[in-house]
Enzyme design. Structure first.
Site, PDB file in Angstrom:
ATOM      1  N   THR A 112       7.919   2.000  -0.973  1.00  0.00           N
ATOM      2  CA  THR A 112       8.434   3.140  -0.239  1.00  0.00           C
ATOM      3  C   THR A 112       8.458   2.804   1.242  1.00  0.00           C
ATOM      4  O   THR A 112       7.935   1.792   1.675  1.00  0.00           O
ATOM      5  CB  THR A 112       7.556   4.394  -0.456  1.00  0.00           C
ATOM      6  OG1 THR A 112       6.326   4.220   0.260  1.00  0.00           O
ATOM      7  CG2 THR A 112       7.271   4.624  -1.925  1.00  0.00           C
ATOM      8  N   SER A 114       6.766   4.229   3.356  1.00  0.00           N
ATOM      9  CA  SER A 114       5.477   4.544   3.978  1.00  0.00           C
ATOM     10  C   SER A 114       4.340   3.663   3.481  1.00  0.00           C
ATOM     11  O   SER A 114       3.515   3.208   4.253  1.00  0.00           O
ATOM     12  CB  SER A 114       5.109   6.008   3.717  1.00  0.00           C
ATOM     13  OG  SER A 114       5.053   6.261   2.320  1.00  0.00           O
ATOM     14  N   CYS A 115       4.301   3.386   2.174  1.00  0.00           N
ATOM     15  CA  CYS A 115       3.092   2.753   1.644  1.00  0.00           C
ATOM     16  C   CYS A 115       3.226   1.267   1.443  1.00  0.00           C
ATOM     17  O   CYS A 115       2.242   0.583   1.171  1.00  0.00           O
ATOM     18  CB  CYS A 115       2.688   3.390   0.315  1.00  0.00           C
ATOM     19  SG  CYS A 115       3.742   2.913  -1.076  1.00  0.00           S
ATOM     20  N   GLY A 116       4.410   0.714   1.527  1.00  0.00           N
ATOM     21  CA  GLY A 116       4.539  -0.718   1.299  1.00  0.00           C
ATOM     22  C   GLY A 116       4.535  -1.032  -0.176  1.00  0.00           C
ATOM     23  O   GLY A 116       4.996  -0.253  -1.002  1.00  0.00           O
TER      24      GLY A 116
END
Length: 279
Positions: A112, A114-116
């Protein structure tokens, strides 16, 4: 090809006054990365530098280490019903003889903005695949005063952030503080991949004498990407995660967090920081 920014109608309320006007937003679109024609990962990214992003992602996965490892990187054609190319699918063809780890092909990875890389939480994975051990890199010594000035220089170079307010950034600086490269993306891990991928395509790996600065926090994924590219110093303007600190301590990475003006925390690798007090 998708644009870096897009315009959307918005209702603005200021001091009770309501107006309708267009607003500039950062674009976010999916990018499917294929390896030798086989789907490997999907990441949500800001369009642009897609070939570098794909190459950098494969460096962090231990697949690529040099420009000669890549035969070609191309957009796959016809991703819409009418045959129009969305430029959202990239295929990386490896050069003959470049091995492909089975684990890389067997899993379907979703990332994502955001989270990698979701679920990538094993120190063993980095320890066994790192091509450029940081312990073996030339000595780098960085003054705290030099680090203190880097966030402002990063912010000043964020051209798209100024228009949207919605982008993360990652930058490479020389050990003397020279800005070498900067990339922006909705995902800071994508921004790092774009930096590393550009370095790989220019045959600059390992990045053994640079400082990587990231906006926001320093996650395990970002520390992993630094280690895989041979980067000795990772600095972040916010906090690191516990696993990022563990990885840094084990691999020899210098990890600096909460870099805000003259204040900072050194979580690992303090031998590269020119400390002048009794610590």
């Amino acid at each position: 090809m998708g644009r870096v920014t897009e315009r959307r109608r918005t209702i603005r309320i200021r001091d009770g006054i309501v107006t309708a006007r267009p607003d500039t937003l950062v674009a976010e679109e999916p990018l499917e990365i294929r390896l030798n024609g086989k789907p490997l990962a999907i990441t949500m990214r800001t369009p642009g530098d897609d070939f570098a992003l794909a190459a950098g992602f494969l460096v962090s996965e231990g697949v690529l280490a040099a420009a000669s490892d890549v035969r070609s990187i191309v957009y796959c054609a016809g991703a819409q019903a009418d045959g129009t190319n969305t430029y959202n699918v990239v295929d990386v063809q490896l050069a003959p003889g470049v091995p492909v780890p089975d684990i890389t092909l067997e899993r379907n990875v979703y990332t994502t903005s955001s989270c990698g890389l979701c679920g990538k939480a094993s120190l063993d994975a980095v320890r066994t695949t790192a091509r450029f051990p940081i312990h073996d890199t030339p000595p780098v010594r960085v003054e705290p005063a030099l680090l203190a000035g880097l966030p402002d220089r990063l912010r000043a170079a964020q051209a798209v952030f100024d228009r949207t307010g919605g982008l993360h950034a990652a930058a490479l600086f020389s050990e003397d503080g020279e800005l070498l490269d900067i990339r922006e993306d909705v995902g800071r891990h994508n921004a790092v991949d774009k930096l590393v991928g550009r370095a790989l395509r220019e045959d600059l790996l390992p990045l053994s004498r640079v400082i990587l600065l990231v906006s926001g926090r320093a996650s395990f994924e970002l520390a992993q990407k630094a280690v895989m590219a041979g980067i000795p110093v990772l600095a972040a303007v916010s906090a690191p995660s516990s696993l990022a600190v563990d990885l840094a301590a084990e691999t020899g990475l210098t990890l600096v967090g909460f870099l805000r003006g003259p204040s900072m925390n050194v979580y690992a690798g303090d031998e590269r920081i020119a400390l002048h007090t009794g610590v």
